[in-house]
Design a protein around this motif. Structure first.
Motif, PDB file in Angstrom:
ATOM      1  N   THR A   1       0.826  -1.208   0.000  1.00  0.00           N
ATOM      2  CA  THR A   1       0.000   0.000   0.000  1.00  0.00           C
ATOM      3  C   THR A   1       0.862   1.260   0.000  1.00  0.00           C
ATOM      4  OG1 THR A   1      -0.118  -0.028   2.421  1.00  0.00           O
ATOM      5  CG2 THR A   1      -1.861  -1.174   1.208  1.00  0.00           C
ATOM      6  N   ARG A   2       0.439   2.265  -0.776  1.00  0.00           N
ATOM      7  CA  ARG A   2       1.164   3.530  -0.869  1.00  0.00           C
ATOM      8  C   ARG A   2       0.191   4.675  -0.563  1.00  0.00           C
ATOM      9  NH1 ARG A   2       4.355   0.132  -0.374  1.00  0.00           N
ATOM     10  NH2 ARG A   2       5.710  -0.745  -1.988  1.00  0.00           N
ATOM     11  N   SER A   3       0.051   4.974   0.713  1.00  0.00           N
ATOM     12  CA  SER A   3      -0.841   6.056   1.132  1.00  0.00           C
ATOM     13  C   SER A   3      -0.240   7.402   0.731  1.00  0.00           C
ATOM     14  CB  SER A   3      -1.045   6.004   2.647  1.00  0.00           C
ATOM     15  OG  SER A   3       0.214   5.942   3.306  1.00  0.00           O
ATOM     16  N   LEU A   4      -1.106   8.393   0.521  1.00  0.00           N
ATOM     17  CA  LEU A   4      -0.677   9.740   0.165  1.00  0.00           C
ATOM     18  C   LEU A   4      -1.378  10.753   1.054  1.00  0.00           C
ATOM     19  CD1 LEU A   4      -0.802   9.697  -3.765  1.00  0.00           C
ATOM     20  CD2 LEU A   4       1.176   9.276  -2.292  1.00  0.00           C
ATOM     21  N   LEU A   5      -0.655  11.796   1.424  1.00  0.00           N
ATOM     22  CA  LEU A   5      -1.235  12.903   2.183  1.00  0.00           C
ATOM     23  C   LEU A   5      -0.633  14.202   1.682  1.00  0.00           C
ATOM     24  CD1 LEU A   5      -3.042  13.836   4.587  1.00  0.00           C
ATOM     25  CD2 LEU A   5      -0.960  13.733   5.991  1.00  0.00           C
TER      26      LEU A   5
ATOM     27  N   GLU B   1       8.795  12.293   1.523  1.00  0.00           N
ATOM     28  CA  GLU B   1       8.310  13.639   1.240  1.00  0.00           C
ATOM     29  C   GLU B   1       8.619  13.935  -0.225  1.00  0.00           C
ATOM     30  OE1 GLU B   1       8.835  17.518   3.773  1.00  0.00           O
ATOM     31  OE2 GLU B   1      10.480  17.369   2.318  1.00  0.00           O
ATOM     32  N   ILE B   2       7.594  14.316  -0.982  1.00  0.00           N
ATOM     33  CA  ILE B   2       7.730  14.558  -2.417  1.00  0.00           C
ATOM     34  C   ILE B   2       7.429  16.021  -2.704  1.00  0.00           C
ATOM     35  CG2 ILE B   2       6.903  13.903  -4.708  1.00  0.00           C
ATOM     36  CD1 ILE B   2       5.854  11.282  -3.324  1.00  0.00           C
ATOM     37  N   ASP B   3       8.378  16.696  -3.334  1.00  0.00           N
ATOM     38  CA  ASP B   3       8.188  18.093  -3.741  1.00  0.00           C
ATOM     39  C   ASP B   3       7.438  18.108  -5.075  1.00  0.00           C
ATOM     40  OD1 ASP B   3       8.997  21.068  -3.458  1.00  0.00           O
ATOM     41  OD2 ASP B   3       9.627  20.529  -5.490  1.00  0.00           O
ATOM     42  N   LEU B   4       6.233  18.670  -5.099  1.00  0.00           N
ATOM     43  CA  LEU B   4       5.404  18.600  -6.299  1.00  0.00           C
ATOM     44  C   LEU B   4       5.908  19.504  -7.420  1.00  0.00           C
ATOM     45  CD1 LEU B   4       1.844  18.417  -4.732  1.00  0.00           C
ATOM     46  CD2 LEU B   4       3.269  16.555  -5.590  1.00  0.00           C
ATOM     47  N   ALA B   5       6.509  20.608  -7.086  1.00  0.00           N
ATOM     48  CA  ALA B   5       6.984  21.525  -8.129  1.00  0.00           C
ATOM     49  C   ALA B   5       8.180  20.950  -8.875  1.00  0.00           C
ATOM     50  CB  ALA B   5       7.343  22.871  -7.513  1.00  0.00           C
ATOM     51  N   GLY B   6       9.138  20.412  -8.131  1.00  0.00           N
ATOM     52  CA  GLY B   6      10.356  19.921  -8.762  1.00  0.00           C
ATOM     53  C   GLY B   6      10.374  18.431  -9.019  1.00  0.00           C
ATOM     54  N   GLY B   7       9.477  17.687  -8.344  1.00  0.00           N
ATOM     55  CA  GLY B   7       9.428  16.247  -8.527  1.00  0.00           C
ATOM     56  C   GLY B   7      10.448  15.476  -7.722  1.00  0.00           C
TER      57      GLY B   7
ATOM     58  N   LEU C   1       3.737  16.147  -1.124  1.00  0.00           N
ATOM     59  CA  LEU C   1       2.990  14.935  -0.816  1.00  0.00           C
ATOM     60  C   LEU C   1       3.832  14.080   0.121  1.00  0.00           C
ATOM     61  CD1 LEU C   1       1.399  13.488  -4.101  1.00  0.00           C
ATOM     62  CD2 LEU C   1       0.186  14.278  -2.062  1.00  0.00           C
ATOM     63  N   TYR C   2       3.152  13.414   1.054  1.00  0.00           N
ATOM     64  CA  TYR C   2       3.818  12.440   1.912  1.00  0.00           C
ATOM     65  C   TYR C   2       3.267  11.059   1.555  1.00  0.00           C
ATOM     66  CZ  TYR C   2       5.664  16.438   4.321  1.00  0.00           C
ATOM     67  OH  TYR C   2       6.338  17.606   4.604  1.00  0.00           O
ATOM     68  N   ALA C   3       4.161  10.077   1.459  1.00  0.00           N
ATOM     69  CA  ALA C   3       3.777   8.744   1.006  1.00  0.00           C
ATOM     70  C   ALA C   3       4.356   7.689   1.938  1.00  0.00           C
ATOM     71  CB  ALA C   3       4.270   8.502  -0.423  1.00  0.00           C
ATOM     72  N   GLY C   4       3.522   6.737   2.334  1.00  0.00           N
ATOM     73  CA  GLY C   4       3.975   5.620   3.148  1.00  0.00           C
ATOM     74  C   GLY C   4       4.415   4.462   2.266  1.00  0.00           C
ATOM     75  N   VAL C   5       5.600   3.924   2.528  1.00  0.00           N
ATOM     76  CA  VAL C   5       6.143   2.789   1.773  1.00  0.00           C
ATOM     77  C   VAL C   5       6.578   1.721   2.773  1.00  0.00           C
ATOM     78  CG1 VAL C   5       7.897   2.001   0.150  1.00  0.00           C
ATOM     79  CG2 VAL C   5       6.919   4.288  -0.097  1.00  0.00           C
ATOM     80  N   GLY C   6       5.857   0.608   2.821  1.00  0.00           N
ATOM     81  CA  GLY C   6       6.145  -0.442   3.787  1.00  0.00           C
ATOM     82  C   GLY C   6       7.305  -1.329   3.401  1.00  0.00           C
TER      83      GLY C   6
ATOM     84  N   VAL D   1       5.348  12.023  13.708  1.00  0.00           N
ATOM     85  CA  VAL D   1       6.480  11.675  12.856  1.00  0.00           C
ATOM     86  C   VAL D   1       7.437  12.859  12.787  1.00  0.00           C
ATOM     87  CG1 VAL D   1       7.213  10.825  10.598  1.00  0.00           C
ATOM     88  CG2 VAL D   1       4.955  10.185  11.502  1.00  0.00           C
ATOM     89  N   LYS D   2       8.664  12.632  13.203  1.00  0.00           N
ATOM     90  CA  LYS D   2       9.680  13.682  13.188  1.00  0.00           C
ATOM     91  C   LYS D   2      10.496  13.612  11.904  1.00  0.00           C
ATOM     92  CE  LYS D   2      10.165  13.762  18.222  1.00  0.00           C
ATOM     93  NZ  LYS D   2      11.102  13.590  19.370  1.00  0.00           N
ATOM     94  N   ASP D   3      10.797  14.770  11.343  1.00  0.00           N
ATOM     95  CA  ASP D   3      11.651  14.845  10.165  1.00  0.00           C
ATOM     96  C   ASP D   3      13.011  14.249  10.511  1.00  0.00           C
ATOM     97  OD1 ASP D   3      12.977  15.455   7.829  1.00  0.00           O
ATOM     98  OD2 ASP D   3      12.502  17.588   7.864  1.00  0.00           O
ATOM     99  N   GLY D   4      13.398  13.198   9.786  1.00  0.00           N
ATOM    100  CA  GLY D   4      14.663  12.529  10.055  1.00  0.00           C
ATOM    101  C   GLY D   4      14.593  11.479  11.135  1.00  0.00           C
ATOM    102  N   GLY D   5      13.415  11.267  11.706  1.00  0.00           N
ATOM    103  CA  GLY D   5      13.267  10.326  12.801  1.00  0.00           C
ATOM    104  C   GLY D   5      13.410   8.872  12.362  1.00  0.00           C
ATOM    105  N   PHE D   6      13.944   8.033  13.262  1.00  0.00           N
ATOM    106  CA  PHE D   6      14.070   6.596  13.041  1.00  0.00           C
ATOM    107  C   PHE D   6      13.289   5.881  14.137  1.00  0.00           C
ATOM    108  CE2 PHE D   6      16.276   2.560  13.959  1.00  0.00           C
ATOM    109  CZ  PHE D   6      16.074   1.918  12.742  1.00  0.00           C
ATOM    110  N   TYR D   7      12.434   4.916  13.755  1.00  0.00           N
ATOM    111  CA  TYR D   7      11.488   4.330  14.698  1.00  0.00           C
ATOM    112  C   TYR D   7      11.737   2.851  14.998  1.00  0.00           C
ATOM    113  CZ  TYR D   7       9.165   8.770  14.480  1.00  0.00           C
ATOM    114  OH  TYR D   7       8.906  10.111  14.592  1.00  0.00           O
ATOM    115  N   GLY D   8      12.934   2.355  14.635  1.00  0.00           N
ATOM    116  CA  GLY D   8      13.359   1.076  15.178  1.00  0.00           C
ATOM    117  C   GLY D   8      13.432  -0.118  14.253  1.00  0.00           C
ATOM    118  N   TRP D   9      12.523  -0.198  13.274  1.00  0.00           N
ATOM    119  CA  TRP D   9      12.493  -1.407  12.442  1.00  0.00           C
ATOM    120  C   TRP D   9      13.751  -1.514  11.598  1.00  0.00           C
ATOM    121  CZ3 TRP D   9      12.795  -3.032   7.413  1.00  0.00           C
ATOM    122  CH2 TRP D   9      12.355  -4.337   7.166  1.00  0.00           C
TER     123      TRP D   9
END
Length: 434
Positions: free
Chosen positions: A203-207, A241-247, A215-220, A293-301
């Motif tokens: 699944t690739r969620s978008l916000l 994190e995806i920059d829409l203007a520059g891609g 855009l923010y996208a989850g990649v499992g 969710v912190k920018d640059g954060g690591f959550y263990g997995w």
């Protein structure tokens, strides 16, 4: 009866015996919920995994989930093909991504057991690979018309609209399509904005960001605990994190085994997600979780969970363990919390502001968990109390059959309702005040 079916029955018998033995030796742990959960010590299950999945039945005519007191529920739309995620457009049109986990060759005996169990539960097969448009013209809470909005996608999931561009989170990347306001179909070809590794947790969620520039996208992850090595996991188990203007794109946060639902907490402007944790350590170990969710954060997995609790099954990296962030709020073991939506105060009577979470439900513990749409209250930008059911009743009393399984959840266009995708019932449910 084919071999796969026979094997599934064998898995159920062996799993049932293993469940009884674990109940006798381990007891029934308390649910691991909240900001300071009691997480039992890990008990690796080895070659005899806990596998328990209800058979998919669907809803009988006239039957619905059970709404919390003060609420009511109705079918906004039915007869869909594994609806997973929902996007409400500015004009009130409701888009539904219909997709499914694909059949694949098993990687191990455990994997084969899991696949046969998933097939029986209608959780794996041929994917519709489309997005359907639903339209409620008379605003009575039921969609009168439906259109094929977009087809021939690759397990579409997340969706986002920015002006005249419609973005789709396919399993292999984010695709941008031209969109005309009010259109009931997109026929023009899309352009690939970002490429992701497909398969695994697909699944690739978008916000969309509040300023509509990113855009923010989850990649499992591909696997449970990187058992095929970290090379195949490179670029996965992360939020992008995806920059829409520059891609351009970058990893915003990592160490998130399967971050699915994404939502903004509006008072602080902080990004939140729900994450599905690893399998094979016990009913409540570790719990799935809701976290900022912190920018640059690591959550263990895959090295550790719930902060620095080391997973001894994984080759270790002490430096990564040392920087692992403890999540904010535990959601119970293996609840498969997928959907996430910010619910402003006043949306549903009796419910304060907070997060609505669609819990798809477990398949790998002795007593099933999840199979609900729950609400977590917030105060001052943080979870502030125990969960409360919004919708329940998705399971039979004996846990042998599932009528439905909650997935994506979002606010209705009227801002006084919630819409929730049910991928076993093949329904979009609508929840409002009674």
């Amino acid at each position: 009866m084919n071999f796969s079916t026979l094997f599934a029955h064998g898995v159920a018998l062996v799993g049932g015996a293993a469940l009884q033995m674990r109940r006798l030796t381990e007891g029934s742990p308390e649910p691991a919920w909240g900001s300071a959960p009691a997480i039992p010590a890990a008990k690796p299950q080895g070659s005899i995994p806990t596998l328990k999945m209800p058979t998919a039945k669907g809803w009988e005519a006239g039957r619905t989930p059970i709404a919390a007191p003060g609420l009511k529920v109705n079918a906004f739309a039915g007869v869909l093909d594994h609806p997973r995620w929902i996007e409400v457009l500015p004009n009130g049109d409701v888009l539904v991504a219909e997709a499914l986990s694909l059949d694949r060759p098993p990687r191990s005996v455990f994997d084969y057991a899991m696949i046969t169990t998933m097939r029986r539960a209608d959780a794996m097969g041929v994917s519709a690979n489309r997005i359907t448009l639903l339209r409620d013209k008379d605003s009575d809470g039921v969609a009168e018309t439906r259109e094929l909005f977009l087809e021939n996608q690759s397990q579409p999931f997340g969706m986002a609209l920015v002006d005249d561009t419609f973005y789709v989170g396919n399993t292999d990347g984010v695709v941008a399509f031209p969109y005309t306001a009010g259109a009931s179909r997109i026929a023009a070809p899309g352009r690939k904005l970002v490429t992701f590794k497909p398969a695994g947790h697909w699944t690739r969620s978008l916000l969309l960001s509040p300023d509509r520039r990113k855009l923010y996208a989850g990649v499992g992850s591909l696997t449970n605990i990187a058992e095929q090595g970290m090379e195949v996991e490179e670029g996965r188990a992360a939020i992008y994190e995806i920059d829409l203007a520059g891609g351009s794109s970058r990893i915003f946060a990592s160490g998130l085994r399967n971050a699915v639902g994404l939502a903004w907490e509006p008072t602080t402007g902080v990004l939140w997600t729900v994450v599905n944790e690893r399998d094979g350590l016990g009913d409540e170990t570790p719990p799935d979780y809701l976290t900022s969710v912190k920018d640059g954060g690591f959550y263990g997995w895959p090295y550790c969970y719930w902060g620095q609790t080391v997973d001894d099954r994984v080759p270790q990296d002490p430096a990564m363990v040392a920087k692992a962030i403890t999540p904010d709020y535990a959601l119970g073991g293996h609840t498969a919390s997928l959907g996430l939506c910010w619910v402003p105060a006043g949306t549903l009577p009796g419910f304060p502001e907070g997060m609505a979470i669609g819990q798809h439900g477990s398949w790998n513990r002795s007593k099933l968990s999840g199979y609900k749409l729950v609400h977590i209250p917030f105060a001052n930008g943080q979870p502030a109390g125990p969960p409360r059911d919004i919708l329940s009743g998705f399971l039979s009393a004996d846990e042998k059959e599932s009528y439905g399984r909650p997935v994506g959840v979002t606010l209705g266009h009227d801002r006084k309702s919630l819409l929730m995708a049910d991928d076993v019932g093949n329904v979009i449910w609508r929840v409002t005040g009674a």
